[in-house]
Design a protein around this motif. Sequence first.
Motif, PDB file in Angstrom:
ATOM      1  N   LEU A   7      -1.398  -4.063 -11.700  1.00 24.38           N
ATOM      2  CA  LEU A   7      -2.103  -5.221 -11.172  1.00 24.38           C
ATOM      3  C   LEU A   7      -1.370  -5.624  -9.899  1.00 24.38           C
ATOM      4  CD1 LEU A   7      -4.325  -7.377 -11.563  1.00 24.38           C
ATOM      5  CD2 LEU A   7      -2.593  -8.765 -12.722  1.00 24.38           C
ATOM      6  N   ILE A   8      -2.094  -5.649  -8.788  1.00 24.21           N
ATOM      7  CA  ILE A   8      -1.474  -5.962  -7.495  1.00 24.21           C
ATOM      8  C   ILE A   8      -2.091  -7.240  -6.953  1.00 24.21           C
ATOM      9  CG2 ILE A   8      -0.970  -5.132  -5.170  1.00 24.21           C
ATOM     10  CD1 ILE A   8      -1.477  -2.266  -6.249  1.00 24.21           C
ATOM     11  N   ASP A   9      -1.239  -8.210  -6.670  1.00 27.73           N
ATOM     12  CA  ASP A   9      -1.665  -9.506  -6.134  1.00 27.73           C
ATOM     13  C   ASP A   9      -1.568  -9.453  -4.607  1.00 27.73           C
ATOM     14  OD1 ASP A   9      -2.006 -12.140  -5.315  1.00 27.73           O
ATOM     15  OD2 ASP A   9      -0.790 -12.966  -6.922  1.00 27.73           O
ATOM     16  N   VAL A  58      -1.946  -4.024   2.849  1.00 26.76           N
ATOM     17  CA  VAL A  58      -2.209  -4.096   1.415  1.00 26.76           C
ATOM     18  C   VAL A  58      -1.907  -2.751   0.758  1.00 26.76           C
ATOM     19  CG1 VAL A  58      -3.875  -5.977   1.508  1.00 26.76           C
ATOM     20  CG2 VAL A  58      -4.669  -3.656   1.811  1.00 26.76           C
ATOM     21  N   PRO A  59      -1.159  -2.773  -0.357  1.00 26.70           N
ATOM     22  CA  PRO A  59      -0.831  -1.529  -1.054  1.00 26.70           C
ATOM     23  C   PRO A  59      -2.020  -1.005  -1.844  1.00 26.70           C
ATOM     24  CG  PRO A  59       0.219  -3.401  -2.136  1.00 26.70           C
ATOM     25  CD  PRO A  59      -0.488  -3.932  -0.937  1.00 26.70           C
ATOM     26  N   ILE A  60      -2.294   0.278  -1.675  1.00 29.83           N
ATOM     27  CA  ILE A  60      -3.392   0.934  -2.381  1.00 29.83           C
ATOM     28  C   ILE A  60      -2.845   2.186  -3.068  1.00 29.83           C
ATOM     29  CG2 ILE A  60      -5.633   2.058  -2.139  1.00 29.83           C
ATOM     30  CD1 ILE A  60      -5.997   0.416   0.463  1.00 29.83           C
ATOM     31  N   PRO A  61      -2.847   2.216  -4.401  1.00 32.21           N
ATOM     32  CA  PRO A  61      -2.420   3.429  -5.111  1.00 32.21           C
ATOM     33  C   PRO A  61      -3.375   4.581  -4.787  1.00 32.21           C
ATOM     34  CG  PRO A  61      -2.417   1.547  -6.582  1.00 32.21           C
ATOM     35  CD  PRO A  61      -3.126   1.115  -5.325  1.00 32.21           C
ATOM     36  N   TYR A  91       3.003  -4.009 -14.155  1.00 34.15           N
ATOM     37  CA  TYR A  91       2.634  -2.831 -14.935  1.00 34.15           C
ATOM     38  C   TYR A  91       2.432  -3.252 -16.383  1.00 34.15           C
ATOM     39  CZ  TYR A  91       3.238   1.460 -17.605  1.00 34.15           C
ATOM     40  OH  TYR A  91       3.068   2.491 -18.481  1.00 34.15           O
ATOM     41  N   GLY A  92       1.411  -2.702 -17.031  1.00 34.97           N
ATOM     42  CA  GLY A  92       1.222  -3.001 -18.439  1.00 34.97           C
ATOM     43  C   GLY A  92      -0.119  -2.531 -18.945  1.00 34.97           C
ATOM     44  N   PRO A  93      -0.431  -2.913 -20.199  1.00 36.47           N
ATOM     45  CA  PRO A  93      -1.718  -2.534 -20.783  1.00 36.47           C
ATOM     46  C   PRO A  93      -2.877  -3.136 -19.992  1.00 36.47           C
ATOM     47  CG  PRO A  93      -0.201  -3.322 -22.470  1.00 36.47           C
ATOM     48  CD  PRO A  93       0.422  -3.619 -21.146  1.00 36.47           C
ATOM     49  N   VAL A  94      -3.897  -2.327 -19.768  1.00 35.78           N
ATOM     50  CA  VAL A  94      -5.051  -2.740 -18.971  1.00 35.78           C
ATOM     51  C   VAL A  94      -5.676  -4.015 -19.531  1.00 35.78           C
ATOM     52  CG1 VAL A  94      -7.374  -2.069 -18.256  1.00 35.78           C
ATOM     53  CG2 VAL A  94      -5.506  -0.425 -18.116  1.00 35.78           C
ATOM     54  N   GLU A  95      -5.749  -4.121 -20.846  1.00 34.21           N
ATOM     55  CA  GLU A  95      -6.363  -5.298 -21.462  1.00 34.21           C
ATOM     56  C   GLU A  95      -5.640  -6.576 -21.057  1.00 34.21           C
ATOM     57  OE1 GLU A  95      -5.216  -2.632 -23.262  1.00 34.21           O
ATOM     58  OE2 GLU A  95      -7.153  -1.638 -23.538  1.00 34.21           O
ATOM     59  N   GLU A  96      -4.305  -6.546 -21.055  1.00 37.52           N
ATOM     60  CA  GLU A  96      -3.511  -7.726 -20.682  1.00 37.52           C
ATOM     61  C   GLU A  96      -3.630  -8.020 -19.186  1.00 37.52           C
ATOM     62  OE1 GLU A  96       0.544  -7.373 -22.009  1.00 37.52           O
ATOM     63  OE2 GLU A  96      -0.103  -6.732 -24.015  1.00 37.52           O
ATOM     64  N   LEU A  97      -3.601  -6.977 -18.376  1.00 34.02           N
ATOM     65  CA  LEU A  97      -3.708  -7.162 -16.929  1.00 34.02           C
ATOM     66  C   LEU A  97      -5.092  -7.679 -16.544  1.00 34.02           C
ATOM     67  CD1 LEU A  97      -1.835  -3.956 -15.685  1.00 34.02           C
ATOM     68  CD2 LEU A  97      -0.933  -6.281 -15.872  1.00 34.02           C
ATOM     69  N   ALA A  98      -6.126  -7.238 -17.261  1.00 37.50           N
ATOM     70  CA  ALA A  98      -7.491  -7.672 -16.965  1.00 37.50           C
ATOM     71  C   ALA A  98      -7.653  -9.171 -17.182  1.00 37.50           C
ATOM     72  CB  ALA A  98      -8.490  -6.901 -17.811  1.00 37.50           C
ATOM     73  N   VAL A  99      -6.960  -9.724 -18.165  1.00 39.74           N
ATOM     74  CA  VAL A  99      -7.013 -11.170 -18.408  1.00 39.74           C
ATOM     75  C   VAL A  99      -6.431 -11.905 -17.197  1.00 39.74           C
ATOM     76  CG1 VAL A  99      -6.117 -13.053 -19.824  1.00 39.74           C
ATOM     77  CG2 VAL A  99      -6.968 -10.962 -20.912  1.00 39.74           C
ATOM     78  N   LYS A 100      -5.304 -11.418 -16.695  1.00 36.18           N
ATOM     79  CA  LYS A 100      -4.691 -12.031 -15.509  1.00 36.18           C
ATOM     80  C   LYS A 100      -5.587 -11.872 -14.285  1.00 36.18           C
ATOM     81  CE  LYS A 100       0.051 -11.372 -17.034  1.00 36.18           C
ATOM     82  NZ  LYS A 100       1.375 -10.852 -16.707  1.00 36.18           N
ATOM     83  N   LEU A 101      -6.219 -10.721 -14.169  1.00 37.14           N
ATOM     84  CA  LEU A 101      -7.126 -10.451 -13.053  1.00 37.14           C
ATOM     85  C   LEU A 101      -8.297 -11.424 -13.069  1.00 37.14           C
ATOM     86  CD1 LEU A 101      -8.019  -8.483 -10.727  1.00 37.14           C
ATOM     87  CD2 LEU A 101      -9.207  -7.199 -12.496  1.00 37.14           C
ATOM     88  N   ASN A 102      -8.779 -11.716 -14.233  1.00 35.08           N
ATOM     89  CA  ASN A 102      -9.928 -12.604 -14.387  1.00 35.08           C
ATOM     90  C   ASN A 102      -9.599 -14.056 -14.021  1.00 35.08           C
ATOM     91  OD1 ASN A 102     -12.657 -12.947 -15.088  1.00 35.08           O
ATOM     92  ND2 ASN A 102     -12.072 -13.744 -17.089  1.00 35.08           N
ATOM     93  N   ASN A 103      -8.312 -14.410 -14.041  1.00 38.28           N
ATOM     94  CA  ASN A 103      -7.904 -15.791 -13.792  1.00 38.28           C
ATOM     95  C   ASN A 103      -7.584 -16.106 -12.342  1.00 38.28           C
ATOM     96  OD1 ASN A 103      -8.132 -16.487 -16.505  1.00 38.28           O
ATOM     97  ND2 ASN A 103      -6.058 -15.803 -16.951  1.00 38.28           N
ATOM     98  N   LYS A 104      -7.620 -15.099 -11.462  1.00 39.46           N
ATOM     99  CA  LYS A 104      -7.206 -15.332 -10.071  1.00 39.46           C
ATOM    100  C   LYS A 104      -7.848 -14.295  -9.163  1.00 39.46           C
ATOM    101  CE  LYS A 104      -2.978 -15.727  -7.353  1.00 39.46           C
ATOM    102  NZ  LYS A 104      -3.084 -14.637  -6.400  1.00 39.46           N
ATOM    103  N   LYS A 106      -8.151 -12.246  -5.287  1.00 37.88           N
ATOM    104  CA  LYS A 106      -7.273 -11.479  -4.394  1.00 37.88           C
ATOM    105  C   LYS A 106      -6.291 -10.579  -5.148  1.00 37.88           C
ATOM    106  CE  LYS A 106      -7.493 -14.425  -0.339  1.00 37.88           C
ATOM    107  NZ  LYS A 106      -6.753 -15.050   0.711  1.00 37.88           N
ATOM    108  N   GLN A 107      -6.765  -9.967  -6.219  1.00 37.03           N
ATOM    109  CA  GLN A 107      -5.963  -9.018  -6.973  1.00 37.03           C
ATOM    110  C   GLN A 107      -6.813  -7.768  -7.223  1.00 37.03           C
ATOM    111  OE1 GLN A 107      -3.149 -11.006 -10.038  1.00 37.03           O
ATOM    112  NE2 GLN A 107      -5.156 -11.887 -10.376  1.00 37.03           N
ATOM    113  N   VAL A 108      -6.133  -6.661  -7.478  1.00 36.16           N
ATOM    114  CA  VAL A 108      -6.803  -5.443  -7.883  1.00 36.16           C
ATOM    115  C   VAL A 108      -6.092  -4.858  -9.099  1.00 36.16           C
ATOM    116  CG1 VAL A 108      -8.003  -4.472  -5.894  1.00 36.16           C
ATOM    117  CG2 VAL A 108      -5.581  -4.260  -6.043  1.00 36.16           C
ATOM    118  N   LEU A 109      -6.876  -4.210  -9.924  1.00 29.50           N
ATOM    119  CA  LEU A 109      -6.332  -3.537 -11.102  1.00 29.50           C
ATOM    120  C   LEU A 109      -6.537  -2.046 -10.900  1.00 29.50           C
ATOM    121  CD1 LEU A 109      -5.135  -3.552 -13.939  1.00 29.50           C
ATOM    122  CD2 LEU A 109      -7.435  -3.994 -14.820  1.00 29.50           C
TER     123      LEU A 109
END
Length: 113
Positions: A7-9, A58-61, A91-104, A106-109
């Motif tokens: 997850l990149i902010d 911006v960092p892009i994997p 770095y972490g499980p997609v499910e946990e990162l997706a929750v953070k992504l949904n709350n803010k 300007k982020q990418v997963l």
Amino acid sequence: MSRNGLLIDYEYCTGCHSCEVACKKELSLPNGKYGIKLAKNGPFKLKDTGDKWELTYVPIPTQLCDLCGDRVAAGKKPSCVHHCQASVIEYGPVEELAVKLNNKGKQVLFVPE
């Protein structure tokens, strides 16, 4: 089985290139190859702001990113996460990162195939 990702902010990324350099070193990538690459956005003048300009990186994997499988297997964080000076890559499980992504915004997963 849970998949992991990054997850990149982008809001707080400083564009320092630390992730890019750390990844190249970790994966022993030759010139011109990147596991994560900073893309340049700008410079351009912002509308109706007087004399304000925007220039960001911006960092892009890339397809070469394997989330540092060897480091993770040894209980370490991926190299880009470990070396991020602004602590904006998680770095972490997609499910946990997706929750953070949904709350803010300007982020990418990023989840490699």
